[in-house]
Design an enzyme around this catalytic site. Sequence first.
Site, mmCIF file in Angstrom:
data_model
loop_
_atom_site.group_PDB
_atom_site.id
_atom_site.type_symbol
_atom_site.label_atom_id
_atom_site.label_comp_id
_atom_site.label_asym_id
_atom_site.label_seq_id
_atom_site.Cartn_x
_atom_site.Cartn_y
_atom_site.Cartn_z
ATOM 1 N N HIS A 40 0.851 -1.190 0.000
ATOM 2 C CA HIS A 40 0.000 0.000 0.000
ATOM 3 C C HIS A 40 0.882 1.235 0.000
ATOM 4 O O HIS A 40 1.963 1.252 0.599
ATOM 5 C CB HIS A 40 -0.907 -0.002 1.242
ATOM 6 C CG HIS A 40 -1.454 1.355 1.588
ATOM 7 N ND1 HIS A 40 -0.940 2.136 2.611
ATOM 8 C CD2 HIS A 40 -2.463 2.076 1.042
ATOM 9 C CE1 HIS A 40 -1.618 3.266 2.677
ATOM 10 N NE2 HIS A 40 -2.536 3.267 1.752
ATOM 11 N N TYR A 55 0.501 9.202 -0.896
ATOM 12 C CA TYR A 55 1.162 10.476 -0.641
ATOM 13 C C TYR A 55 0.207 11.584 -1.053
ATOM 14 O O TYR A 55 -0.409 11.520 -2.130
ATOM 15 C CB TYR A 55 2.501 10.578 -1.388
ATOM 16 C CG TYR A 55 3.538 9.646 -0.801
ATOM 17 C CD1 TYR A 55 4.168 9.950 0.400
ATOM 18 C CD2 TYR A 55 3.849 8.433 -1.420
ATOM 19 C CE1 TYR A 55 5.090 9.086 0.969
ATOM 20 C CE2 TYR A 55 4.771 7.563 -0.855
ATOM 21 C CZ TYR A 55 5.379 7.894 0.339
ATOM 22 O OH TYR A 55 6.284 7.024 0.913
ATOM 23 N N ARG A 56 0.069 12.614 -0.194
ATOM 24 C CA ARG A 56 -0.983 13.606 -0.391
ATOM 25 C C ARG A 56 -0.525 14.995 0.081
ATOM 26 O O ARG A 56 0.408 15.132 0.860
ATOM 27 C CB ARG A 56 -2.252 13.197 0.365
ATOM 28 C CG ARG A 56 -1.996 12.971 1.854
ATOM 29 C CD ARG A 56 -3.143 12.223 2.535
ATOM 30 N NE ARG A 56 -2.833 11.965 3.943
ATOM 31 C CZ ARG A 56 -2.164 10.911 4.388
ATOM 32 N NH1 ARG A 56 -1.722 10.005 3.530
ATOM 33 N NH2 ARG A 56 -1.935 10.760 5.674
ATOM 34 N N GLY A 61 -21.033 13.444 -1.933
ATOM 35 C CA GLY A 61 -20.616 13.401 -3.325
ATOM 36 C C GLY A 61 -19.348 12.616 -3.578
ATOM 37 O O GLY A 61 -18.790 12.678 -4.674
ATOM 38 N N GLU A 70 -16.618 4.028 -5.404
ATOM 39 C CA GLU A 70 -15.840 2.991 -6.078
ATOM 40 C C GLU A 70 -14.342 3.238 -5.920
ATOM 41 O O GLU A 70 -13.567 2.296 -5.735
ATOM 42 C CB GLU A 70 -16.213 2.946 -7.569
ATOM 43 C CG GLU A 70 -17.588 2.366 -7.844
ATOM 44 C CD GLU A 70 -17.711 0.916 -7.423
ATOM 45 O OE1 GLU A 70 -16.778 0.139 -7.686
ATOM 46 O OE2 GLU A 70 -18.746 0.561 -6.826
#
Length: 429
Positions: free
Chosen positions: A231, A234-235, A387, A391
């Site tokens: 896994h 990065y954000r 919103g 998926e």
Amino acid sequence: MRPPTIDAALRACTRAYRSPVCRNAVQRSQFPAKVQRRWISDGSRPPIPPGVPGPSKVVAPKTRLAVGVVFIGALIYSMATGDKPPASQTPASGGVQLEGPTIAERDNLSKRESGVTPSSPMRLRMEAFIKENQQEIVRTLEAIDGKRFQQDKWDRPNGGGGITCVLQDGNVFEKAGVNISVVYGSLPRAAISQMRANHKALDPDVESLEFFAAGLSLVLHPINPMAPTVHLNYRYFETANTDGSTNAWWFGGGTDLTPSYLFDEDVIHFHRTVKEACDAHDKDYYSRFKKWCDDYFSVKHRGESRGVGGIFFDDLDESEKDQESLFAFVQSALGAFLPSYLPIIQKRKDMPYTDREKQWQQLRRGRYVEFNLVHDRGTAFGLNTPGARIESILMSLPLTARWQYQHEPEKGSREERLLNVLKKPVDWV
């Protein structure tokens, strides 16, 4: 008796428009031509004589007439009475008062005009960086698996969007997802107050703040139980003031390995590669972020870790280092992913395995699902966001998993050894 201003306006409005045919007819009557021609009409529209331009085509004549009538009527009323329109229609001094552009609109304009450069806002640079890496990772994994990813591009009404890349029932990967998302939106006051615990730069006195979030998330679930799941995420997150300037910002992310069967050399290689990326920026990063990873990826109701760890960090802002230094660290950490994982999957993807070993892999994937749905903050945030694209959020879940009542591994087995490691994290490097 009408006021002179109304008479003048009405005269201007009632001056009939003469078509070219009409004008020419008048001219012919005043200055007869030497040669005259006659046409016989069959009841349809009269033919246009040679040399006479055709009638001009007016786009949406009824709409333009209606708009013109309303506009002229208002103009006449204003001229005659000197009254102002209702307060709700009165423009502010200096022109019509409009809201300033959102940061999404500012960013779209900047990209159109000058593209993304080293001097662009961090928002745009992070977006470009994760898009480039997504495509590189997808191409590499397709070469390993031999099957193509399904790519699904989506947009958000308030700005931004994402690209979801998923491979299912492949030759190497049972399920693999490599996603990016770029989100613009507005934080309500309650969310701002909650975030101030870690980010004092956030203004507590505003009702809302525009925000930007961008990240790359990756989960790979191999078919072979000897090959580990991996896994990565990065954000970057930023809030903006009303003038578009940055209010607060921070980076987060990490990567971790989740094997079903333990090969010490694989785990050591993974951790060593990640540590080298950390050490290039700060010698304390690896030990700090490894412990953070061990603590975070804990299946608390089971008393065990999800996997054998890696690194995890969040809320890295100006209190840690300057923005450029932290962005450089994130670039190195993400760049270390392929070197950390490719040698492992290449070595394990074709190893032989039994039905019993496959069953154990399914049980371990059940633990993976439990963590993601019960404890993972990112999954919870996504599922509770209005919103949100469900998926894409649930992309991290494996295609298959198993829950077996009171399953216990055999004493002295490889399965038991893995459980012992998961109950007490190990320092691998």
